[in-house]
Structure formats: structure tokens, C-alpha cells
Design a protein around this motif. Structure first.
Motif, PDB file in Angstrom:
ATOM      1  N   GLN A   7       0.967  -1.180  -0.223  1.00 42.37           N
ATOM      2  CA  GLN A   7       0.068   0.045  -0.083  1.00 42.37           C
ATOM      3  C   GLN A   7       0.907   1.309   0.067  1.00 42.37           C
ATOM      4  N   LEU A   8       1.829   1.265   0.808  1.00 40.98           N
ATOM      5  CA  LEU A   8       2.922   2.319   0.905  1.00 40.98           C
ATOM      6  C   LEU A   8       3.587   2.601  -0.473  1.00 40.98           C
ATOM      7  N   GLN A   9       3.902   1.471  -0.880  1.00 39.26           N
ATOM      8  CA  GLN A   9       4.716   1.602  -2.499  1.00 39.26           C
ATOM      9  C   GLN A   9       3.685   2.136  -3.358  1.00 39.26           C
ATOM     10  N   ARG A  10       2.500   1.679  -3.370  1.00 41.10           N
ATOM     11  CA  ARG A  10       1.357   2.085  -4.344  1.00 41.10           C
ATOM     12  C   ARG A  10       1.528   3.732  -4.216  1.00 41.10           C
ATOM     13  N   GLN A  11       1.268   4.084  -2.967  1.00 41.29           N
ATOM     14  CA  GLN A  11       0.980   5.364  -2.656  1.00 41.29           C
ATOM     15  C   GLN A  11       2.198   6.348  -3.083  1.00 41.29           C
ATOM     16  N   PHE A  12       3.493   5.704  -2.895  1.00 41.23           N
ATOM     17  CA  PHE A  12       4.692   6.466  -3.408  1.00 41.23           C
ATOM     18  C   PHE A  12       4.677   6.745  -4.888  1.00 41.23           C
ATOM     19  N   ARG A  13       4.477   5.483  -5.735  1.00 40.64           N
ATOM     20  CA  ARG A  13       4.166   5.640  -6.988  1.00 40.64           C
ATOM     21  C   ARG A  13       3.442   6.821  -7.464  1.00 40.64           C
ATOM     22  N   ASP A  14       2.168   6.737  -7.067  1.00 41.69           N
ATOM     23  CA  ASP A  14       1.225   7.486  -7.267  1.00 41.69           C
ATOM     24  C   ASP A  14       1.504   9.131  -6.988  1.00 41.69           C
ATOM     25  N   TYR A  15       2.054   9.232  -5.747  1.00 38.15           N
ATOM     26  CA  TYR A  15       2.341  10.582  -5.428  1.00 38.15           C
ATOM     27  C   TYR A  15       3.695  11.310  -6.207  1.00 38.15           C
ATOM     28  N   THR A  16       4.548  10.207  -6.644  1.00 45.08           N
ATOM     29  CA  THR A  16       5.759  10.783  -7.308  1.00 45.08           C
ATOM     30  C   THR A  16       5.387  11.140  -8.741  1.00 45.08           C
ATOM     31  N   ILE A  17       4.271  10.145  -9.115  1.00 44.71           N
ATOM     32  CA  ILE A  17       3.904  10.528 -10.628  1.00 44.71           C
ATOM     33  C   ILE A  17       3.207  11.884 -10.583  1.00 44.71           C
ATOM     34  N   SER A  18       2.254  12.261  -9.513  1.00 40.42           N
ATOM     35  CA  SER A  18       1.716  13.624  -9.535  1.00 40.42           C
ATOM     36  C   SER A  18       2.507  14.615  -9.382  1.00 40.42           C
ATOM     37  N   LEU A  19       3.865  14.662  -9.039  1.00 41.74           N
ATOM     38  CA  LEU A  19       4.652  15.616  -8.755  1.00 41.74           C
ATOM     39  C   LEU A  19       5.256  16.025 -10.107  1.00 41.74           C
ATOM     40  N   TYR A  20       5.267  15.142 -11.150  1.00 41.91           N
ATOM     41  CA  TYR A  20       5.882  15.460 -12.408  1.00 41.91           C
ATOM     42  C   TYR A  20       4.656  15.886 -13.504  1.00 41.91           C
ATOM     43  N   HIS A  21       3.306  15.598 -13.314  1.00 42.68           N
ATOM     44  CA  HIS A  21       2.587  15.643 -14.230  1.00 42.68           C
ATOM     45  C   HIS A  21       1.764  17.124 -13.833  1.00 42.68           C
ATOM     46  N   PHE A  24      -3.719  20.622 -14.839  1.00 44.82           N
ATOM     47  CA  PHE A  24      -4.446  21.482 -16.084  1.00 44.82           C
ATOM     48  C   PHE A  24      -3.467  21.990 -17.051  1.00 44.82           C
ATOM     49  N   TRP A  25      -3.992  22.391 -18.132  1.00 45.07           N
ATOM     50  CA  TRP A  25      -3.078  23.020 -19.216  1.00 45.07           C
ATOM     51  C   TRP A  25      -2.139  24.376 -18.548  1.00 45.07           C
ATOM     52  N   TYR A  26      -2.761  25.013 -17.507  1.00 45.45           N
ATOM     53  CA  TYR A  26      -1.987  26.248 -17.208  1.00 45.45           C
ATOM     54  C   TYR A  26      -1.305  25.842 -15.835  1.00 45.45           C
ATOM     55  N   VAL A  27      -1.451  24.575 -15.235  1.00 47.08           N
ATOM     56  CA  VAL A  27      -0.592  24.289 -14.037  1.00 47.08           C
ATOM     57  C   VAL A  27       0.580  23.122 -14.279  1.00 47.08           C
ATOM     58  N   LYS A  28       1.807  23.574 -14.426  1.00 49.43           N
ATOM     59  CA  LYS A  28       2.856  22.650 -14.751  1.00 49.43           C
ATOM     60  C   LYS A  28       2.920  21.712 -13.575  1.00 49.43           C
ATOM     61  N   GLY A  29       3.716  20.692 -13.732  1.00 49.62           N
ATOM     62  CA  GLY A  29       4.170  19.771 -12.717  1.00 49.62           C
ATOM     63  C   GLY A  29       5.196  20.392 -11.718  1.00 49.62           C
ATOM     64  N   PHE A  30       5.469  19.952 -10.493  1.00 45.76           N
ATOM     65  CA  PHE A  30       6.613  20.526  -9.599  1.00 45.76           C
ATOM     66  C   PHE A  30       7.812  20.103 -10.143  1.00 45.76           C
ATOM     67  N   LEU A  31       8.017  18.853 -10.793  1.00 45.88           N
ATOM     68  CA  LEU A  31       9.352  18.401 -10.955  1.00 45.88           C
ATOM     69  C   LEU A  31       9.443  18.218 -12.698  1.00 45.88           C
ATOM     70  N   ASP A  32      10.895  18.181 -12.877  1.00 47.15           N
ATOM     71  CA  ASP A  32      10.943  17.801 -14.159  1.00 47.15           C
ATOM     72  C   ASP A  32      12.080  16.649 -14.226  1.00 47.15           C
ATOM     73  N   ASP A  33      12.627  16.156 -15.355  1.00 43.91           N
ATOM     74  CA  ASP A  33      13.536  14.883 -15.516  1.00 43.91           C
ATOM     75  C   ASP A  33      14.814  15.119 -14.836  1.00 43.91           C
ATOM     76  N   GLN A 158      11.108   1.875  -7.745  1.00 45.92           N
ATOM     77  CA  GLN A 158      11.425   2.454  -9.029  1.00 45.92           C
ATOM     78  C   GLN A 158      10.221   3.003  -9.745  1.00 45.92           C
ATOM     79  N   VAL A 159      10.193   4.558  -9.806  1.00 40.91           N
ATOM     80  CA  VAL A 159       9.198   4.932 -10.701  1.00 40.91           C
ATOM     81  C   VAL A 159       9.607   5.483 -11.875  1.00 40.91           C
ATOM     82  N   ASP A 160       8.941   4.837 -12.893  1.00 40.71           N
ATOM     83  CA  ASP A 160       9.461   5.458 -14.460  1.00 40.71           C
ATOM     84  C   ASP A 160       8.203   6.525 -14.607  1.00 40.71           C
ATOM     85  N   ILE A 161       8.785   7.741 -15.193  1.00 37.89           N
ATOM     86  CA  ILE A 161       7.968   8.779 -15.331  1.00 37.89           C
ATOM     87  C   ILE A 161       7.695   8.813 -16.767  1.00 37.89           C
TER      88      ILE A 161
END
Length: 161
Positions: A7-21, A24-33, A158-161
Motif C-alpha cells: 500500500q505504501l509503495q503504491r501510494q509512493f508511486r502515485d504521489y511521485t507521478i503526481s509531482l511530475y504531471h 491542468f493546461w495552465y498548472v505545470k508539474g512540480f518536478l522535471d527529469d 523505482q518509478v518510471d515517469i
């Protein structure tokens, strides 16, 4: 226990992905490559490498934002080249850790400095301060999740973005 780790690993993956994406079209993700590249430098010999680098980045942010605020507080006598120099430093630091939103704001902020747009500089400084604090909270949450996974006996996925 395996269920908790999963459950924690799934939460970690989802949270990490959310930081990159972007949301909305006008709100960039927090992180880049660049943040992904930074994470690749972390290993068993240096398990806190990313947290330490990011911590130094946030210390640098606080110092630079304080310097810029003091410089912009000199109403009528603002040294825009000094503010621009701090913005340039912040942009470089942001770029090196993958802080996409902060870096993007620095581009606009530098343009305001170059055109000696006082109101624009003040507005950009406020936005940079908000974004840096938001990113700091988000990354602290991410690092806390990592600790919870390790404490529960799991491995950081490992989270692939």
C-alpha cells in the motif's frame, strides 16, 4: 505487513507521478527529469543523497528569496542587477534539482528585472516564495513516504515517469 508495504509503495508511486504531471493546461508539474537524474545518483552507500541535496537547495532558496526581498524593499532605489543576479542563481539551483515551477517563474522574474519592472518583480518574488514552499512540503511528504516504506521493511520502488 506485506499489505502495508504494498500500500505504501503504491501510494509512493502515485504521489511521485503526481509531482511530475500537470494538473491542468495552465498548472505545470512540480518536478522535471532533472529530479529523476538526481535520484539515479542515490544508492545504498548514500541513501539520503537526494534529501541532502534538496535540503541544501531549500536553504539556498531561503537565503536568495530573503536577499531579493531586502533588495526590493528599497523602494525608489532598487538595484535590479543585484535582484537579477539572485534570480539567476535561483534559476540555476532550481534547474539542478528539477524544480520546474520555480525555474519557470525565475525566467519571468529575470525578464522583470531586466526591464526594471518593480511591480512585476514583487509579484514574481511572491510567486517564487509560494512555489518553493509548496515544493518543499511536497518533497518532505515524499521523503516521509520513503521512510515509512523502509521502516515497514520494504524497498523504495523505482518509478518510471
Amino acid at each position: 505487513m506485506d499489505t502495508l508495504v504494498a500500500q505504501l509503495q503504491r501510494q509512493f508511486r502515485d504521489y511521485t507521478i503526481s509531482l511530475y504531471h500537470q494538473l491542468f493546461w495552465y498548472v505545470k508539474g512540480f518536478l522535471d527529469d532533472q529530479f529523476t537524474e538526481l535520484k539515479k545518483l542515490q544508492d545504498e552507500c548514500s541513501p539520503d543523497f537526494v534529501a541532502e541535496v534538496v535540503s541544501l537547495f531549500f536553504e539556498d532558496c531561503e537565503k536568495l528569496i530573503g536577499n531579493m526581498a531586502r533588495a526590493l524593499d528599497q523602494t525608489g532605489n532598487v538595484d535590479f542587477s543585484l535582484v537579477g543576479s539572485s534570480v539567476h542563481q535561483l534559476k540555476g539551483s532550481s534547474s539542478s534539482v528539477g524544480a520546474k515551477r520555480v525555474k519557470g517563474l525565475c525566467v519571468t522574474f529575470k525578464e522583470c528585472c531586466d526591464s526594471q519592472n518593480f511591480e512585476g518583480c514583487v509579484r514574481c518574488l511572491q510567486q517564487v516564495d509560494i512555489e518553493y514552499k509548496s515544493l518543499k512540503a511536497k518533497l518532505q511528504d515524499l521523503f516521509n513516504l520513503e521512510q515509512q516504506i523502509v521502516q515497514a521493511g520494504g524497498r523504495i520502488p523505482q518509478v518510471d515517469i
